[in-house]
Design a protein around this motif. Structure first.
Motif, short mmCIF file in Angstrom:
data_model
loop_
_atom_site.label_atom_id
_atom_site.label_comp_id
_atom_site.label_asym_id
_atom_site.label_seq_id
_atom_site.Cartn_x
_atom_site.Cartn_y
_atom_site.Cartn_z
N ALA A 321 0.80 -1.22 0.00
CA ALA A 321 0.00 0.00 0.00
C ALA A 321 0.83 1.28 0.00
O ALA A 321 0.36 2.32 -0.46
N SER A 322 2.07 1.23 0.47
CA SER A 322 2.91 2.43 0.48
C SER A 322 3.29 2.90 -0.92
O SER A 322 3.72 4.04 -1.11
N HIS A 323 3.15 2.03 -1.90
CA HIS A 323 3.48 2.39 -3.28
C HIS A 323 2.35 3.11 -4.00
O HIS A 323 2.58 3.82 -4.98
N THR A 324 1.12 2.90 -3.55
CA THR A 324 -0.05 3.26 -4.34
C THR A 324 -0.11 4.74 -4.71
O THR A 324 -0.30 5.10 -5.87
N GLY A 325 0.05 5.62 -3.72
CA GLY A 325 -0.01 7.05 -3.99
C GLY A 325 1.04 7.51 -4.98
O GLY A 325 0.77 8.36 -5.84
N PHE A 326 2.25 6.95 -4.86
CA PHE A 326 3.34 7.31 -5.78
C PHE A 326 2.99 6.89 -7.21
O PHE A 326 3.15 7.66 -8.16
N LEU A 327 2.53 5.65 -7.37
CA LEU A 327 2.25 5.13 -8.70
C LEU A 327 1.10 5.90 -9.36
O LEU A 327 1.15 6.21 -10.55
N GLU A 328 0.08 6.21 -8.58
CA GLU A 328 -1.03 6.98 -9.14
C GLU A 328 -0.57 8.38 -9.56
O GLU A 328 -1.02 8.90 -10.59
N LYS A 329 0.32 8.95 -8.77
CA LYS A 329 0.85 10.29 -9.08
C LYS A 329 1.52 10.30 -10.45
O LYS A 329 1.35 11.25 -11.23
N TYR A 330 2.29 9.25 -10.76
CA TYR A 330 2.98 9.19 -12.05
C TYR A 330 2.01 8.87 -13.19
O TYR A 330 2.01 9.51 -14.23
N LEU A 331 1.19 7.84 -12.98
CA LEU A 331 0.36 7.33 -14.07
C LEU A 331 -0.75 8.29 -14.46
O LEU A 331 -1.20 8.28 -15.61
N MET A 332 -1.22 9.13 -13.53
CA MET A 332 -2.27 10.07 -13.88
C MET A 332 -1.79 11.13 -14.87
O MET A 332 -2.59 11.84 -15.49
N GLN A 333 -0.47 11.24 -15.04
CA GLN A 333 0.08 12.20 -16.00
C GLN A 333 0.20 11.63 -17.41
O GLN A 333 0.54 12.36 -18.34
N VAL A 334 -0.05 10.32 -17.54
CA VAL A 334 0.12 9.67 -18.84
C VAL A 334 -1.17 9.76 -19.63
O VAL A 334 -2.24 9.36 -19.15
N GLU A 335 -1.06 10.27 -20.84
CA GLU A 335 -2.24 10.38 -21.72
C GLU A 335 -2.86 9.01 -21.96
O GLU A 335 -2.15 8.02 -22.11
N ASN A 336 -4.18 9.00 -22.01
CA ASN A 336 -4.94 7.84 -22.46
C ASN A 336 -4.96 6.68 -21.47
O ASN A 336 -5.28 5.56 -21.81
N ILE A 337 -4.59 6.97 -20.21
CA ILE A 337 -4.73 5.97 -19.16
C ILE A 337 -5.77 6.46 -18.15
O ILE A 337 -5.73 7.61 -17.70
N GLU A 338 -6.70 5.59 -17.83
CA GLU A 338 -7.71 5.90 -16.82
C GLU A 338 -7.39 5.10 -15.57
O GLU A 338 -7.27 3.88 -15.61
N LEU A 339 -7.24 5.81 -14.47
CA LEU A 339 -6.97 5.14 -13.20
C LEU A 339 -8.31 4.77 -12.54
O LEU A 339 -9.17 5.62 -12.31
N LEU A 340 -8.45 3.49 -12.25
CA LEU A 340 -9.66 2.99 -11.59
C LEU A 340 -9.45 3.04 -10.08
O LEU A 340 -8.32 3.09 -9.59
N LYS A 341 -10.55 2.98 -9.34
CA LYS A 341 -10.50 3.03 -7.89
C LYS A 341 -11.16 1.78 -7.31
O LYS A 341 -12.16 1.30 -7.84
N PHE A 342 -10.58 1.28 -6.21
CA PHE A 342 -11.18 0.13 -5.53
C PHE A 342 -12.56 0.48 -5.01
O PHE A 342 -13.47 -0.33 -5.01
N GLU A 343 -12.70 1.71 -4.52
CA GLU A 343 -14.01 2.19 -4.01
C GLU A 343 -14.56 3.23 -4.97
O GLU A 343 -13.86 4.11 -5.40
#
Length: 343
Positions: A321-343
């Motif tokens: 779980a300590s990785h999640t915020g970091f990974l979302e921070k990077y991936l949300m900057q990538v065009e054409n990727i949608e980040l899904l949420k568990f909730e």
């Protein structure tokens, strides 16, 4: 030539638009390390798995290093990385892979090619699952081999002494209570997936001790700065939810919290931001933080590699779980990727 130039220029001037169907969807699922939780049982993840099953994921990535990277690190013969090649992150994967490649006279590239050929088939039989096991093991992909083993109903097909030896390893792994087999494998079976993709890179600590061999001395000299971290509200809540999850037999509320904004912010402020506020004379504190960012950037790159090879697919990444915020921070900057949420 002039017509070609006009066509190219026109394409460049057309604004990029993406439909929902064009996007690759990624869910980063933060998890506790389940093998550290006393009293944990696989059935406690039933509601979590049911929720994840509703997404209909096409790919599942796990917190493991790829065979390419493990073999690359091993080939360097750099003792700074013994913690990987001779420790828990890689030694058993590499040893089993060496045994398979010698016994079956197969190279790493041969095994990769054979895996792709088998996975291209519309339907796999027991013989195919068995061949996938050997070839996954040859590229250090033990979790995918265990997944294939779980799909074989008649285990009596393992007849030779060598096959029985491998079956014993796979049986022991399959009953391990961790994120690989209690969560990722159970979901993969439901989704009828044939592999668990490795996406991690554990080189950060090896590099830290290579650059700063006295890091532990620095840390111990400043231990009082870190002494109260486990008592902070975010971790107290994790502990309380873990205890209540064991009692209730249901880990859903724990996973909801681990994947909440409250947890991501609290975890960052508690155990990562602190490295930027300390002042070790050697600079090893800042290096600890930067190398953690590096590790997560490498993981994000591996996820994008998965996206590139599986366009327009739904991808689940199961990771601490300590990785999640970091990974979302990077991936949300990538065009054409949608980040899904568990909730």
């Amino acid at each position: 030539m002039k017509i070609l130039y006009i066509i190219i220029l026109t394409c460049l001037l057309i604004p990029a638009t993406y439909s929902q169907d064009d996007k690759s969807q990624v869910l980063i699922l933060g998890t506790s390390h389940l093998d550290n939780i006393e009293g944990f049982e696989v059935s406690m993840l039933d509601k979590v798995i049911a929720k994840l099953d509703s997404f209909n994921f096409d790919i599942i990535g796990i917190e493991k290093m790829s065979g390419e990277l493990l073999n690359d690190i091993k080939s360097r013969n750099d003792h700074a990385f013994d913690g990987i090649t001779k420790g828990g992150f890689g030694v058993r994967y590499l040893e089993i892979a060496d045994t398979i490649r010698i016994n079956r006279q197969v190279t790493f590239l041969d095994a990769e090619k054979f895996i792709q050929e088998l996975l291209s088939k519309e339907k796999l039989d027991s013989k195919d699952h068995k061949q996938l096991i050997f070839n996954y093991l040859a590229i250090t992909d033990l979790p995918s081999a265990v997944l294939q083993y779980a799909m074989i109903e008649d285990k009596s097909t393992f007849t030779t002494e060598f096959e029985k030896y491998l079956a014993g390893i796979l049986e022991r792994e399959m009953t391990s209570k961790n994120e690989y087999y209690s969560l990722a494998m159970q979901l993969a079976i439901k989704e009828k997936l044939n592999r668990l993709d490795p996406i991690d890179n554990f080189q950060d600590e090896s590099l830290l001790f290579k650059y700063y061999p006295n890091f532990m001395e620095d840390f111990k000299a400043n231990a009082e700065l870190f002494s109260g971290i486990n008592e902070l509200p975010v971790f107290q809540k994790v502990n309380e939810l873990t205890e209540s999850s064991i009692k209730s037999g249901d880990f859903y509320n724990l996973y909801s919290f681990l994947n909440s904004t409250e947890y991501k912010n609290g975890d960052f402020n508690a155990q990562w931001k602190i490295w930027l506020e300390t002042d070790f004379k050697s600079g090893s504190d800042k290096a600890r933080y930067y190398l953690w960012e590096m590790r997560n950037l490498n993981i994000a790159a591996n996820i994008l590699n998965l996206v590139a090879r599986n366009p327009n697919k739904k991808i689940l990444i199961i990771i601490g779980a300590s990785h999640t915020g970091f990974l979302e921070k990077y991936l949300m900057q990538v065009e054409n990727i949608e980040l899904l949420k568990f909730e």
